[in-house]
Scaffold this motif. Sequence first.
Motif, PDB file in Angstrom:
ATOM      1  N   ALA A  44       3.948   5.710  -5.543  1.00 40.88           N
ATOM      2  CA  ALA A  44       3.846   5.812  -6.999  1.00 40.88           C
ATOM      3  C   ALA A  44       2.860   6.897  -7.407  1.00 40.88           C
ATOM      4  CB  ALA A  44       3.437   4.461  -7.589  1.00 40.88           C
ATOM      5  N   VAL A  45       1.730   6.981  -6.741  1.00 43.86           N
ATOM      6  CA  VAL A  45       0.735   8.015  -7.039  1.00 43.86           C
ATOM      7  C   VAL A  45       1.312   9.390  -6.730  1.00 43.86           C
ATOM      8  CG1 VAL A  45      -1.502   8.965  -6.320  1.00 43.86           C
ATOM      9  CG2 VAL A  45      -1.262   6.513  -6.760  1.00 43.86           C
ATOM     10  N   MET A  46       2.004   9.499  -5.605  1.00 44.79           N
ATOM     11  CA  MET A  46       2.606  10.775  -5.241  1.00 44.79           C
ATOM     12  C   MET A  46       3.636  11.211  -6.286  1.00 44.79           C
ATOM     13  SD  MET A  46       4.839  11.748  -1.861  1.00 44.79           S
ATOM     14  CE  MET A  46       6.235  10.819  -2.447  1.00 44.79           C
ATOM     15  N   ARG A  93       2.237   1.801  -3.468  1.00 42.99           N
ATOM     16  CA  ARG A  93       1.230   2.360  -4.370  1.00 42.99           C
ATOM     17  C   ARG A  93       1.052   3.851  -4.106  1.00 42.99           C
ATOM     18  NH1 ARG A  93      -1.567  -2.588  -3.371  1.00 42.99           N
ATOM     19  NH2 ARG A  93      -2.849  -1.543  -1.820  1.00 42.99           N
ATOM     20  N   MET A  94       1.001   4.220  -2.826  1.00 48.52           N
ATOM     21  CA  MET A  94       0.848   5.632  -2.480  1.00 48.52           C
ATOM     22  C   MET A  94       2.053   6.436  -2.968  1.00 48.52           C
ATOM     23  SD  MET A  94      -0.824   5.200   1.331  1.00 48.52           S
ATOM     24  CE  MET A  94      -0.407   6.829   1.836  1.00 48.52           C
ATOM     25  N   ARG A 111       0.832  -1.205   0.000  1.00 51.57           N
ATOM     26  CA  ARG A 111       0.000   0.000   0.000  1.00 51.57           C
ATOM     27  C   ARG A 111       0.868   1.258   0.000  1.00 51.57           C
ATOM     28  NH1 ARG A 111      -5.188   1.041   3.899  1.00 51.57           N
ATOM     29  NH2 ARG A 111      -5.948   2.834   2.773  1.00 51.57           N
ATOM     30  N   LEU A 123       3.725  10.353  -9.460  1.00 50.09           N
ATOM     31  CA  LEU A 123       2.995  10.714 -10.671  1.00 50.09           C
ATOM     32  C   LEU A 123       2.412  12.119 -10.562  1.00 50.09           C
ATOM     33  CD1 LEU A 123       1.906   9.877 -13.441  1.00 50.09           C
ATOM     34  CD2 LEU A 123      -0.079   8.917 -12.251  1.00 50.09           C
ATOM     35  N   LEU A 124       1.807  12.439  -9.430  1.00 51.02           N
ATOM     36  CA  LEU A 124       1.256  13.784  -9.224  1.00 51.02           C
ATOM     37  C   LEU A 124       2.361  14.831  -9.243  1.00 51.02           C
ATOM     38  CD1 LEU A 124      -1.425  13.046  -6.479  1.00 51.02           C
ATOM     39  CD2 LEU A 124      -1.828  13.556  -8.899  1.00 51.02           C
TER      40      LEU A 124
END
Length: 92
Positions: free
Chosen positions: A75-77, A72-73, A69, A79-80
């Motif tokens: 990776a999202v961070m 994933r967080m 988890r 990307l943003l």
Amino acid sequence: MIMPMRFDLDEFIRKLTDAGVPQRQAEAHAAALADVLEANPVATKADLVLLKAEILAEVQQMFDALYRRINRMFAVMMLLHLITLAKLFWPA
């Protein structure tokens, strides 16, 4: 495997009578204690080792899920962050 605790009734009675407890009373105490120990089983060392292994496996599963988890967080961070940088340096 949970087993009832066993003890030497005769030795227990002998110790009580040696301490001055009347024979019939010592026998009654021994019988009552035997009933309690038989009705309330205790865990063996093997039971505790098995329980420890089960708990450690469950903790490892929870750790692995948390690690996935967090990844994933992250990776999202990232990307943003890249999107924000792209908007700043490459305006449309």
